[in-house]
Motif scaffolding. Structure first.
Motif, PDB file in Angstrom:
ATOM      1  N   ALA A   1       0.822  -1.211   0.000  1.00  0.00           N
ATOM      2  CA  ALA A   1       0.000   0.000   0.000  1.00  0.00           C
ATOM      3  C   ALA A   1       0.858   1.265   0.000  1.00  0.00           C
ATOM      4  CB  ALA A   1      -0.917   0.005   1.216  1.00  0.00           C
ATOM      5  N   TYR A   2       0.385   2.277  -0.721  1.00  0.00           N
ATOM      6  CA  TYR A   2       0.979   3.609  -0.641  1.00  0.00           C
ATOM      7  C   TYR A   2      -0.090   4.619  -1.018  1.00  0.00           C
ATOM      8  CZ  TYR A   2       1.592   3.480  -5.768  1.00  0.00           C
ATOM      9  OH  TYR A   2       1.393   3.405  -7.124  1.00  0.00           O
ATOM     10  N   THR A   3       0.173   5.877  -0.796  1.00  0.00           N
ATOM     11  CA  THR A   3      -0.821   6.903  -1.090  1.00  0.00           C
ATOM     12  C   THR A   3      -0.209   8.019  -1.924  1.00  0.00           C
ATOM     13  OG1 THR A   3      -0.351   8.190   0.920  1.00  0.00           O
ATOM     14  CG2 THR A   3      -2.044   6.474   1.081  1.00  0.00           C
ATOM     15  N   TYR A   4      -1.080   8.678  -2.692  1.00  0.00           N
ATOM     16  CA  TYR A   4      -0.694   9.905  -3.373  1.00  0.00           C
ATOM     17  C   TYR A   4      -1.670  10.988  -2.937  1.00  0.00           C
ATOM     18  CZ  TYR A   4      -0.447  13.592  -6.828  1.00  0.00           C
ATOM     19  OH  TYR A   4      -0.349  14.830  -7.424  1.00  0.00           O
ATOM     20  N   THR A   5      -1.137  12.088  -2.419  1.00  0.00           N
ATOM     21  CA  THR A   5      -1.970  13.206  -1.981  1.00  0.00           C
ATOM     22  C   THR A   5      -1.651  14.422  -2.832  1.00  0.00           C
ATOM     23  OG1 THR A   5      -2.002  12.373   0.290  1.00  0.00           O
ATOM     24  CG2 THR A   5      -2.660  14.665  -0.050  1.00  0.00           C
ATOM     25  N   ASN A   6      -2.631  14.902  -3.591  1.00  0.00           N
ATOM     26  CA  ASN A   6      -2.428  16.082  -4.418  1.00  0.00           C
ATOM     27  C   ASN A   6      -2.422  17.330  -3.543  1.00  0.00           C
ATOM     28  OD1 ASN A   6      -1.919  16.774  -7.138  1.00  0.00           O
ATOM     29  ND2 ASN A   6      -3.951  17.670  -7.331  1.00  0.00           N
ATOM     30  N   GLU A   7      -1.868  18.435  -4.060  1.00  0.00           N
ATOM     31  CA  GLU A   7      -1.728  19.638  -3.256  1.00  0.00           C
ATOM     32  C   GLU A   7      -3.078  20.238  -2.851  1.00  0.00           C
ATOM     33  OE1 GLU A   7       0.330  22.635  -5.418  1.00  0.00           O
ATOM     34  OE2 GLU A   7      -1.065  22.646  -7.109  1.00  0.00           O
TER      35      GLU A   7
END
Length: 276
Positions: free
Chosen positions: A261-267
């Protein structure tokens, strides 16, 4: 590699189908945009895999002057070229054939050419990995990886990993050009050089760029030290800063667990929970 490696390369390279987003459907960050991030993660994973293969071959294949031999865990035929048993450079060609074969559930075709200028454990030595008509689970990979020993403190082996002329063609035929350099430090397992399972590597700094066919470019920079355990398939901790167009945000690899698992968080606060 476990099946998660195949999933990473297949899912990331075809648009990150399995994405759960914390925002509503009107968000402007499209799946096609996120696929550039997925391709970037897959590119990094494939680079790690090929360097790992090169290290395995160059450290465990005997220097006997044989025309060809094999190495445990590698399905390809290995050819060793050198002047004598102790001389350098040494060239190892791993030939997976035109029809390919399977290593740890990963189908490989083509060749990897590994050239050592000296013992990889010696400061200043360089290992070059060249891909020749090479593909990994159907994904075509091109370019050269240079792995140079830059150690200054004996107890902390250090390397630079540089990718030049990288080209990644995914399962859908999309092409991503890539290049960059990262610093790699071995922070555990130094005292047991013949045991790989306890090795831990950290990447405290580095930047690479990925350019899609449209010309859109992503720049990925280490924001928080990345941690890669030999016993894990993928990076288990750390953050990458993503910059490019509307994709400005952070990839977070988690809390050092050996998971997928990993995450991407946009600005703008949009959060994507991704599974490799």
């Amino acid at each position: 590699m476990k099946k998660t490696a195949i999933l990473l390369l297949a899912i990331c390279a075809t648009g990150l189908t399995y994405v759960s987003c914390s925002s509503n459907d009107s968000d402007k960050t499209t799946q096609a945009d996120v696929s550039s991030i997925g391709a970037s993660i897959a590119i990094d994973a494939s680079n790690e895999m090929d360097v790992k293969t090169a290290l395995q071959v160059s450290s465990k294949t005997s220097a006997t002057g044989k025309t060809a031999e094999t190495s445990p865990g590698i399905c390809g035929t290995i050819t060793v070229t050198q002047q004598s048993a102790e001389s350098y450079p040494k060239v190892f060609t791993i030939d997976y054939g035109t029809t390919g074969c399977v290593d740890n559930q990963l189908a490989r075709k083509g060749k990897l050419k590994v050239t050592l200028s000296g013992p990889v454990t010696t400061t200043g030595s360089k290992m070059t990995v060249e891909r020749i008509d090479y593909s990994l689970s159907g994904i075509k990979l091109e370019g050269t990886i240079e792995y140079v020993n830059t150690t200054t403190i004996a107890t902390v082996p250090q390397f630079s990993r540089k990718v030049t002329n990288g080209k990644f063609t995914d399962l859908a035929g999309r092409v991503f050009l890539n290049s960059g350099i990262v610093t790699v430090k071995q922070t555990a397992g130094v005292d047991t050089p013949f045991v790989l399972e306890d090795n831990v590597y950290e990447m405290p700094e580095g930047t690479h760029t990925v350019t899609a066919e449209s010309g859109a470019t992503l720049t990925l920079t280490v924001q928080e030290t990345l941690i890669k355990k030999y016993s894990c398939d993928f990076i288990s901790k750390g953050r990458l800063k993503i910059q490019g167009g509307i994709l400005n945000g952070v990839v977070d690899y988690g809390n050092n667990d050996c998971d997928k698992a990993y995450t991407y968080t946009n600005e703008n606060g949009t959060n994507f929970n991704l599974s490799m």
